[in-house]
Structures are given as C-alpha cells and as structure tokens.
Design a protein around this motif. Structure first.
Motif, mmCIF file in Angstrom:
data_model
loop_
_atom_site.group_PDB
_atom_site.id
_atom_site.type_symbol
_atom_site.label_atom_id
_atom_site.label_comp_id
_atom_site.label_asym_id
_atom_site.label_seq_id
_atom_site.Cartn_x
_atom_site.Cartn_y
_atom_site.Cartn_z
ATOM 1 N N UNK A 79 19.254 -31.021 -41.943
ATOM 2 C CA UNK A 79 19.194 -32.342 -41.339
ATOM 3 C C UNK A 79 20.551 -33.027 -41.443
ATOM 4 N N UNK A 80 20.776 -33.984 -40.544
ATOM 5 C CA UNK A 80 22.060 -34.668 -40.479
ATOM 6 C C UNK A 80 21.844 -36.152 -40.231
ATOM 7 N N UNK A 81 22.940 -36.902 -40.280
ATOM 8 C CA UNK A 81 22.864 -38.357 -40.197
ATOM 9 C C UNK A 81 22.619 -38.872 -38.787
ATOM 10 N N UNK A 82 22.749 -38.015 -37.789
ATOM 11 C CA UNK A 82 22.493 -38.413 -36.404
ATOM 12 C C UNK A 82 22.304 -37.168 -35.560
ATOM 13 N N UNK A 83 21.840 -37.358 -34.314
ATOM 14 C CA UNK A 83 21.742 -36.226 -33.409
ATOM 15 C C UNK A 83 23.103 -35.614 -33.125
ATOM 16 N N UNK A 216 18.795 -32.805 -36.621
ATOM 17 C CA UNK A 216 18.472 -31.574 -37.332
ATOM 18 C C UNK A 216 18.972 -30.374 -36.548
ATOM 19 N N UNK A 217 19.380 -29.340 -37.275
ATOM 20 C CA UNK A 217 19.735 -28.037 -36.725
ATOM 21 C C UNK A 217 18.733 -27.042 -37.278
ATOM 22 N N UNK A 218 17.981 -26.387 -36.408
ATOM 23 C CA UNK A 218 17.000 -25.379 -36.813
ATOM 24 C C UNK A 218 17.524 -24.008 -36.393
ATOM 25 N N UNK A 219 17.604 -23.081 -37.335
ATOM 26 C CA UNK A 219 18.143 -21.769 -37.007
ATOM 27 C C UNK A 219 17.919 -20.763 -38.114
ATOM 28 N N UNK A 220 18.724 -19.725 -38.105
ATOM 29 C CA UNK A 220 18.599 -18.678 -39.113
ATOM 30 C C UNK A 220 19.163 -19.152 -40.447
ATOM 31 N N UNK A 221 18.743 -18.471 -41.511
ATOM 32 C CA UNK A 221 19.285 -18.782 -42.823
ATOM 33 C C UNK A 221 20.800 -18.560 -42.850
ATOM 34 N N UNK A 222 21.246 -17.524 -42.152
ATOM 35 C CA UNK A 222 22.677 -17.225 -42.117
ATOM 36 C C UNK A 222 23.470 -18.362 -41.487
ATOM 37 N N UNK A 223 22.987 -18.886 -40.346
ATOM 38 C CA UNK A 223 23.694 -19.985 -39.691
ATOM 39 C C UNK A 223 23.722 -21.225 -40.572
#
Length: 410
Positions: A79-83, A216-223
């Motif tokens: 998660x992040x502070x903004x889009x 939020x960025x949803x992706x692989x554990x590696x990313x």
C-alpha cells in the motif's frame, strides 16, 4: 471454479492485540529489537515478522495489503500514500533508461502527465495508443518496450480494455501488463485475466468515504520485494508510505465494498438507461450501446455489475457547468473531482481530472467540452434522483418537458 473476490476478503480474520475484532493499529514510526543481530537481519530482509521503520512496513499496512492481495488474487501487495504513489514506483521499477512504455491514450490525467511530461527526463518514452485496438497495440511494440499500461475501464471515457487480449500480447513479447483497476473493483479481476500487476487508487471506491488518499500495488512476491528493497526499491526510496491509521480505516471500509459496489452499479445502470432513453448521449459499460458491453460482460465477476461511473454529453462546457451547479444546489450531489463517494460526484473532465491532456489530444480521443462524468452514489431512491436530475435538465433546456428533446434527432 469461478473467482469470487468478496469471499476472499470475507475469509480473512484478524485479531487485535487484546482480542478485538479489528486488528490493533500500529501507532509507531520505529520499532525496537532485542538484539543487534536481528536489526541487521531485518535491514537485509531476512527477519520475517520483524519491523524496522514504518516507511519500510508496518503491521497495519501489511494487514491491508494482505486483504487487497486476496481481493485481486495476487501473492501479495504494497500500500502507498496515494494512487499516484502506487503508479509511479511500479513504472520506475519496471523500466530504466532507454526503455519504452505503451499506454492507453485515455487514462487518468495525473498518470498521463507522469508518462508524457515527467518520466522522459529519465529517457523513458511512452507511446499512447487506442488500447481497444489490439493490432495497434502490438504494432507499437519496439525492442525497448517493457510495459503495457492501461485502465480496466478508462478515465474518463469509460473505454474497456481487453485484458485477456493484452495479456496474450504481453506474454508473447515478454512484457509486463500493468492494469489500473480503480474504476472496477470486484467487478473485474485483472490478474485472473492475465495481468501481471494491478493498481488501485484506494481513495475511490475501495475506501468509499472521501476522507483518505491511498494506493496499492498488487503483484508477485518478487515484485513487491523489489519495490521494498532498501537499496534500489522505488516504493521504499520514493517514500510514498501510507499512514497506519489510514490503513486501518481503509481496511474497515473494505469489508463493505461488495455491498457498496452492487448499489453503485444498480444506481448507475438505472440512470444510464433513463438518460439514454431520453436521448442524451450516454456512455456506460452496462448499456448494450456501449461498444465494449459484451467484452465487459465476458470479463466481469458475478453480482457487482458494471460499476458506478457514467458520462453524458450536453454539448458545451457552459451548459455542463450550469447543470452541475444546479444539481448541487438541489442536493443531488457535489461538483467535485474523484469518485466512489456515497453521494454522487460530477465534474467536467476536460477542465478538471483530464486537464493535463492538451486540448487537441482531448479532441482526438473524443473528450468533448460538454462531457460530464458522474460517480453515482448510494442513493436509496434512485427513481427520485432521476426525476430531480431530469427536472434540472428541463429547466436548462437540455431536455424538454415533452419527453422529447433536442438530442433525439442527432
């Protein structure tokens, strides 16, 4: 078995420090260690369950990230502070000097400005294409292309991306498909359709109360590990960290997202059908007249509908502004940017959320001065809302009281 994102959210249970039904909020910026070696291991990323500093991660942020990853069907999320605090690190992590991005031409104005005006200073170029034309997308690929970028449902024209088709292209050319799914949470699950990374502005439907900015960025554990790396991780080093109190607030609101999206979609469909029947130029993916209606239907998860966003075109900016001001005066919603609020929000994108896009390019993509973008709220009596909106349109001669209007012959 069909993917059911709301079930994945429902199945998550967190217990607070004292047995509370909500996880305890980690109200700390830094964390203590019982040994110096554990601190060293944590810096190196080799101490699971330990926290160092809240810019790196915090329990509250990880709870929210885990829930959003479950919703999108990814291994994990950050998660992040903004889009924009989610979009920009992903693109900078996946691309370096000399690389190339292919982006949809109709995207959020801030994303467009980043790709068009900011990222070229790192010698990263972007080609903006009609994302609905797969041949055009593939033709734009060069030996330096690294990323295909689009929105599931575009802002503000509501074009629908063929995510399966784009994923096939991305895989053939060893590219990463990054999809902003802000307009269609629960309705569309891009990773299930083949996308590599999914981004949301949590500010919008997911939070739903217009009191928090987040992404939020949803992706692989590696990313996600790469993004959080203390040495070269874009999320880590750019520092757009979500506050723990806000993360806890979004997590609570996420629990009602499935109920809210059903009502947003129901209300938007009702109004879209009425507006179209009145002869207004109406764009909504749920209408059979939408060029990508069948595509959306083929991708969508059951129950959540076609989303809460629709547009109408009243031919001029002056007329659009008059209508929005009158609707606000009648308590039908707010003349405001953003979306996903429980009250309807309306704006003229050409002079607001898409103002970063030059006028000539707005015209090329079909973004007219008279376009009004609606984020339809959770109104309990949508028929009453329609009648009041129609009354405003009749007063301004956008529609006439004979149920036959000046647009009907166009």
């Amino acid at each position: 078995m069909a993917f059911k994102p709301a079930n994945n959210i429902q199945d998550l249970q967190y217990f607070g420090e004292f047995g509370g039904v909500n996880p305890s909020i980690s109200d700390a910026s830094t964390y203590t260690f019982l040994s110096a070696k554990t601190m060293f291991d944590t810096f190196e990323g080799n101490a699971d369950g330990c926290y160092l500093y809240s810019r790196h991660s915090s329990p509250s942020n990880l709870y929210l990230g885990e829930a959003l990853a479950a919703m999108e069907g990814t291994e994990t999320a950050n998660v992040s502070a903004s889009g924009m605090g989610a979009i920009t690190p992903v693109l900078l992590q996946l691309c370096g000097t000399g690389d190339h991005i292919i982006s949809s031409r109709t995207i959020y104005g801030g994303t467009y400005a980043f790709l068009k005006n900011f990222i070229p200073r790192f010698n990263i170029d972007t080609s903006f294409v009609d994302i609905t034309n797969l041949d055009m997308v593939e033709h734009a690929i060069t030996k330096n292309t690294k990323v295909l970028y689009c929105e599931s449902v575009s802002n503000p024209l509501l074009e629908v991306a063929d995510i399966k088709g784009l994923a096939d292209i991305a895989k053939r050319h060893n590219l990463k498909l990054v999809v902003d799914n802000t307009f269609s949470p629960l309705s569309i699950s891009p990773v299930i359709l083949g996308a590599d990374v999914v981004i949301h502005s949590l500010t919008k439907f997911i939070n739903g109360s217009s009191d928090t900015v987040g992404g939020v960025i949803c992706g692989t554990q590696e990313l996600i590990n790469d993004l959080r790396n203390v040495n070269d991780g874009a999320s880590m080093l750019l520092g757009a960290t979500m506050d723990s109190l806000r993360a806890a607030s979004v997590l609570k609101n996420l629990r009602t997202l499935h109920i809210r999206m059903q009502q947003h979609s129901y209300n938007a469909m009702y109004l879209a059908k009425k507006f179209e029947a009145d002869g207004l130029k109406t764009v909504y993916p749920g209408l059979e007249s939408h060029p990508s209606h069948k595509l959306f239907k083929s991708m969508m998860n059951e129950k959540y509908g076609y989303g809460g966003m629709l547009t109408i075109d009243v031919e001029s900016l002056d007329k659009a502004n008059e209508l929005m001001e009158m609707m606000q005066g009648e308590n039908l919603g707010y003349l405001a940017v953003s979306l996903g609020f429980y009250k309807t929000l309306f704006s003229a994108p050409g002079s607001s959320t898409s103002s970063e896009i030059p006028e000539e390019e707005q015209k090329e993509m079909g973004l007219s001065d008279g376009l009004i973008r609606f984020s339809i709220g959770l109104d309990a009596d949508i028929e009453r809302t329609y009648q009041m909106m129609r009354s405003c349109m009749e007063t301004l001669n956008i529609l006439d009281s004979k149920r036959d209007n000046k647009f009907s012959k166009i």
